[in-house]
Design a protein around this motif. Structure first.
Motif, PDB file in Angstrom:
ATOM      1  N   ILE A   1     -53.308   6.850   6.598  1.00 52.64           N
ATOM      2  CA  ILE A   1     -52.074   7.461   7.109  1.00 52.64           C
ATOM      3  C   ILE A   1     -52.247   8.970   7.000  1.00 52.64           C
ATOM      4  CG2 ILE A   1     -49.585   7.689   6.769  1.00 52.64           C
ATOM      5  CD1 ILE A   1     -49.763   4.912   5.328  1.00 52.64           C
ATOM      6  N   GLY A   2     -51.860   9.711   8.031  1.00 50.00           N
ATOM      7  CA  GLY A   2     -52.119  11.144   8.095  1.00 50.00           C
ATOM      8  C   GLY A   2     -51.496  11.959   6.978  1.00 50.00           C
ATOM      9  N   ARG A   3     -50.181  11.764   6.784  1.00 53.35           N
ATOM     10  CA  ARG A   3     -49.507  12.648   5.825  1.00 53.35           C
ATOM     11  C   ARG A   3     -48.994  11.886   4.616  1.00 53.35           C
ATOM     12  NH1 ARG A   3     -44.952  15.930   8.675  1.00 53.35           N
ATOM     13  NH2 ARG A   3     -44.212  13.786   8.901  1.00 53.35           N
ATOM     14  N   GLY A   4     -48.974  12.575   3.495  1.00 53.69           N
ATOM     15  CA  GLY A   4     -48.474  11.961   2.260  1.00 53.69           C
ATOM     16  C   GLY A   4     -47.014  11.569   2.372  1.00 53.69           C
ATOM     17  N   ALA A   5     -46.220  12.430   3.035  1.00 52.77           N
ATOM     18  CA  ALA A   5     -44.786  12.149   3.176  1.00 52.77           C
ATOM     19  C   ALA A   5     -44.564  10.862   3.971  1.00 52.77           C
ATOM     20  CB  ALA A   5     -44.096  13.320   3.862  1.00 52.77           C
ATOM     21  N   ASP A   6     -45.415  10.653   4.995  1.00 51.02           N
ATOM     22  CA  ASP A   6     -45.306   9.424   5.789  1.00 51.02           C
ATOM     23  C   ASP A   6     -45.559   8.206   4.914  1.00 51.02           C
ATOM     24  OD1 ASP A   6     -44.746  10.860   7.975  1.00 51.02           O
ATOM     25  OD2 ASP A   6     -46.739  10.709   8.894  1.00 51.02           O
TER      26      ASP A   6
END
Lengths: 112, 224
Positions: free
Chosen positions: A63-68
């Motif tokens: 998954i690209g971003r940690g927040a996602d």
């Protein structure tokens, strides 16, 4: 320097864990639920202070971003909890029916 | 053979007396009316009639009420149990058609069908919805019926004890058929006439409700 969001998460987590422990002491919560519940909140506190942790897991899963990653995990947990509540309500409903049925049969009236 | 007629009634004060009287006229003495927590005088009316009057103190749905009536009939020593509608949709003189195959020992369950002859008149949309129910049953339970959801059925004592009804609300109709299929209970369909009065139409299921019921059933199968 602590940001506002960090403060909020910590406060909510502390309240949630304290309440859970209180419930556990009153035997209203199983040990496993307590551990899971605490793990969720400890995880939230860790992620809010060390966002890198979420990057790490996001990377592993692609998954690209940690927040996602955090959002996805939250949704999965919510779905799971909802499902459990649904099943539980279903069981409660069935038990209510059993009680109502027993009473109805016990109090059956027949006019001669 | 002891025949018990089981009726689930919810707010049926207008029709229940006529239904009871028509059953009496046809010689049925053991009539079990389960009042499903009606808000009107259904229960009070039943107390005045010579019937077995049972009452759910909280509304639990038609499936739950029928199951209560069936359990009670079994306890009372019924040999044959017929489920009958409270709103005047069924004809009391057709009960003999449903119970005969059981009396002869041919089958354990007899299901009424309004599509075996064409005496039953109904609105188009209703017919479509019902055919949808038939199709659903074929896929869901793998059982081929001409009609699945009219509520007019007869059970032998054995079948009544074997079939489990856990769906409290309307999904019980499909559940009963599913149980028959799963437990390989011998059954047969016989033609019945369903009367569509304005009163019973207003109480019937809409197409949207039917879809809701189907989803409920699928979910319960997943959870089990």
């Amino acid at each position: 320097m602590i940001s506002l969001i960090q403060l909020i998460v910590v406060l909510v987590a502390v309240v949630a864990v304290i309440k859970a422990i209180a419930n556990y002491n009153k035997k209203r919560m199983a040990l496993l639920s307590l551990i899971l519940w605490c793990a969720i909140w400890i995880g939230a506190v860790i992620v809010i202070f060390i966002p890198k942790v979420s990057f790490f897991f996001a990377n592993i899963l692609g998954i690209g971003r940690g927040a996602d990653f955090v959002v996805y995990v939250s949704i999965i947990i919510l779905f799971y909890l909802m499902f459990r509540i649904y099943v539980k309500i279903d069981n409660v409903e069935k038990n209510v029916t059993k009680i109502v049925r027993e009473t109805a049969i016990k109090k059956a009236k027949k006019k001669k | 053979m002891k025949v018990f007629i089981v009726i689930a009634a919810y707010n049926e004060e207008k029709s229940i007396v006529n239904v009871i009287h028509s059953l009496k006229k046809n010689g049925y003495k053991d009539i079990v009316v389960v009042d499903d927590g009606s808000k009107d005088k259904t229960y009070e009316i039943c107390l005045k009639e010579k019937v077995h009057a049972l009452r759910h103190f909280i509304n639990r749905g038609q499936g739950a009420a029928l199951k209560t009536g069936i359990d009670y009939a079994v306890l009372q020593g019924a040999d044959i149990i017929v489920t009958f509608d409270a709103d005047g949709q069924h004809k009391a003189d057709e009960i003999k058609r449903l119970k005969r195959p059981i009396e002869k020992g041919e089958v354990e369950v007899v299901l009424g069908s309004r599509f075996l002859d064409n005496k039953t008149e109904m609105p188009r949309l209703k017919r479509l919805t019902l055919k949808g129910g038939v199709l659903f049953t074929r896929i869901f339970s793998g059982i081929n019926l001409t009609d699945t959801h009219n509520g007019f059925r007869a059970f032998s004592r054995k079948a009544a004890q074997e079939i489990e009804i856990v769906q409290d609300r309307m999904a019980h109709a499909s559940e009963i058929i599913d149980e028959i299929a799963q437990k390989k209970i011998k059954f047969k369909e016989v033609p019945v006439t369903i009367i569509y009065s304005d009163y019973s139409k207003a109480k019937g299921q809409s197409i949207f409700n039917s879809i809701k019921i189907a989803l409920r059933l699928l979910f319960s199968k997943l959870v089990r």
